[in-house]
Structures are given as structure tokens and as C-alpha cells.
Design an enzyme around this catalytic site. Structure first.
Site, PDB file in Angstrom:
ATOM      1  CB  THR A 144       7.629  -0.011  17.060  1.00  0.00           C
ATOM      2  OG1 THR A 144       7.630  -1.437  16.993  1.00  0.00           O
ATOM      3  CG2 THR A 144       8.959   0.543  16.611  1.00  0.00           C
ATOM      4  CE  LYS A 174      -4.175  -1.853   2.139  1.00  0.00           C
ATOM      5  NZ  LYS A 174      -5.174  -1.689   3.205  1.00  0.00           N
TER       6      LYS A 174
END
Ligand code: NAP
Length: 292
Positions: free
Chosen positions: A162, A75
Site C-alpha cells: 500500500t 501500539k
């Protein structure tokens, strides 16, 4: 013997490229829409190897395909092969829909608008003045966060395993839309505070998706009954995360509506046909009743 004449020389072809594509239900949605509208259009998934992404894109253009969807993991990467990308998709950092107009490929992101339509329709609420917590900071999170910020949310907190990815989303939105996003590290304390201070909680991670159906991003059940809870996962329909919300009488919404509405919006872009709310609802109901 009956002749199958559904595909002929005038059939428009729409593709899906990604890897893997074997489990996608997008062909069911798009081919149901084209049947419902009586369009001579067929939608086919084409698994694409990562080394062939540019060639595949050029090939689709050379074959004068009307348009295509892009799914995981391309994407973001595919944006550089477009002649143009919509302004929103540049902020969102991803496209899922490409339209071919006389050989010019333009990328769009309908995931975020699909999420918004589904959320509004299924909760009866919008985001203006709301405080929202987003779990995860991948492609889906970024698109959803941009859309919610554009819709006038008061505050958005992005919590991710993260932290750098959550920070990146907060910087993009704070610089381009409004200074409303904070980033948080994955910790029980941040989850607790986030659930305490926010009205809408959205899971954008793949945690809890089939076959890992006993997993949830939460160590503890922090839900309260006033929360509206959205999980972008649609398989299973009730993830463990949504079950935790149900256990505390919060309002649960799964990702099937997002999937159906992003598809309807893409179909509208490719064909220029406006699919009204009654037909959209029919399509949503048909796909909801399907066993996946
Ligand atoms: P992505 O870019 O790969 O991001 C995945 C996110 O999940 C990251 O934030 C990642 O954290 C987090 N994550 C993955 N495993 C984790 C774990 N074990 N514990 C904690 N966090 C974990 O993926 P995406 O494109 O955003 O897609 C995410 C989900 O959305 C998928 O389930 C996808 O099917 C779904 N989706 C649904 C629709 C729909 O129409 N309903 C549309 C798009 C996507 P790190 O950054 O720390 O790795």
C-alpha cells in the site's frame, strides 16, 4: 510440600496488554531478567479486548502497576490514553512500553532502539552514510525508519504493497529529520532497483512468519553477497527471506535480537536498572537457545 514464595506482598507487577497474547515469549524474557537480577518483579500477559483499551489503561493506573508493555494491535491507539509520550515515540507513531510514575503514565518506543542495538551487535555495522531499503510500511517499519534516519543514513527507500503508507513514512521523516526517504510501489522492477542501489535490506512485513513459513516478500532472489539483511521476524529463526539472502552469501540477521533488546530497554525504563552488555548478552544467549 515446598511453599512457593516467589510472589509476595511487595512483588512489583508488570503487564503486557494486546490481543492475542497467548503466543508471546515476552514473559520468558522479563521473568528471566528479574530472576537474573534478583528483583521481586513478575511479568504477566493480559489479553485486552479492543473495546476495553481505555478502561484497561485506567485500571492498570488505578492498581498502581509499575509499568506495562503494549503489543499488537494497540501500539498506536493507546498513545491517546497516556499523560505523555516520548518525542521519539510521537515521530514513530507507536509505543510499546509504558512507565507509571506516581500515577502519571508515559509512553516510550523501545522497538526501534532494540532493533538498532541488535543490528549493531550482530552485524558490527551502524547506519551512518548507509543506503537502506525497508520492505513494509507498518508500525515496525515506521519506528525503524525514524531510528535509521536519526542515525545518519544517507538514503532510505520504503517499499510497500500500500504505497500511501510508505509515502506517509517518507513525509514524516523528510519533514522532521532530513530529506532522505523515498517511497516505492511493490513491483519487481522497484525491488530489483532497490536491491541494486542499497547496502542494507530490512523486511518489516509479517510475510514468512510461522505458520506461513514458505512465503517471502520477493518473487525473485535479488540479493547480492555485500548485503546485510535483517528480518524482524523471529519465528522461524530462518525465514524464507533470510534463506534467500544466505543462498547469495549475504549476511542474515533475524528479529530475535530486536525482541530481546526492546525487552531489556523496557525493563531498564521500568526499574531504573542499567543492564550492562555482558548481562544483555547472557539474556540474549539464554533466549536464543530456547525452543520457540
Ligand atoms: P503492521 O503495522 O500490521 O504492518 C504490516 C506490514 O506488512 C504492512 O506494511 C503490510 O502491508 C505488510 N504486509 C502484510 N501482509 C502482507 C502481504 N501478504 N504482502 C505484502 N505485504 C504485507 O505490523 P507491524 O507491527 O509493523 O509488524 C510487522 C512484523 O514485525 C510482524 O511480523 C511482527 O511480529 C514483527 N515485529 C517484530 C518485532 C521484534 O521485536 N522482532 C517487533 C515488532 C514487530 P500493507 O500496508 O500493504 O497492508
Amino acid at each position: 510440600m515446598q511453599i512457593d514464595n516467589r510472589v509476595n506482598g511487595k512483588t512489583k507487577v508488570i503487564a503486557l496488554i494486546g490481543n492475542p497474547v497467548e503466543h508471546t515469549i515476552s514473559p520468558y524474557i522479563h521473568n528471566t531478567i528479574s530472576s537474573l537480577l534478583g528483583h521481586n518483579l513478575i511479568y504477566v500477559p493480559l489479553r485486552t479486548d479492543k473495546h476495553s483499551l481505555e478502561e484497561a489503561t485506567l485500571g492498570l493506573r488505578a492498581l498502581n502497576i509499575s509499568g506495562f508493555n503494549v503489543t499488537v494491535p494497540y501500539k498506536r491507539e493507546i498513545m491517546k490514553y497516556m499523560d505523555d509520550n516520548s518525542r521519539d515515540s510521537l515521530l514513530m507513531g507507536a509505543i510499546n512500553t509504558v512507565k507509571n510514575t506516581s500515577g502519571k503514565l508515559v509512553g516510550y518506543n523501545t522497538d526501534a532502539e532494540g532493533f538498532l542495538r541488535s543490528f549493531k551487535e550482530e552485524s558490527g555495522e551502524g547506519f551512518e552514510g548507509k543506503r537502506v531499503m525497508i520492505i513494509g510500511a507498518g508500525g515496525a517499519a515506521r519506528a525503524i525508519a525514524v531510528k535509521i534516519a536519526q542515525e545518519g543514513a544517507e538514503k532510505i527507500c520504503v517499499i510497500n504493497r500500500t504505497i500511501s503508507k510508505a509515502t506517509e513514512i517518507s513525509e514524516t521523516i523528510n519533514q522532521n529529520i532530513g530529506n532522505i526517504v523515498s517511497a516505492a510501489e511493490y513491483s519487481d522492477e522497484n525491488f530489483y532497483n532497490g536491491f541494486e542501489n542499497n547496502q542494507i535490506i530490512i523486511n518489516t512485513t509479517a510475510v514468512g512468519m510461522y505458520p506461513e513459513i514458505d512465503e517471502t516478500p520477493l518473487n525473485e532472489n535479488y540479493f547480492e553477497s555485500h548485503h546485510i539483511v535483517y528480518d524482524v521476524i523471529y519465528n522461524p529463526r530462518t525465514t524464507k527471506f533470510l534463506q534467500q539472502a544466505i543462498d547469495k552469501n549475504a549476511k542474515p540477521i533475524n528479529g530475535l535480537g530486536m525482541l530481546v533488546y526492546q525487552a531489556i530497554l523496557a525493563y531498564e525504563i521500568w526499574t531504573g536498572t542499567k543492564i550492562g552488555s555482558k548481562k544483555s548478552r547472557e539474556i540474549f544467549d539464554a533466549i536464543s537457545s530456547m525452543k520457540i
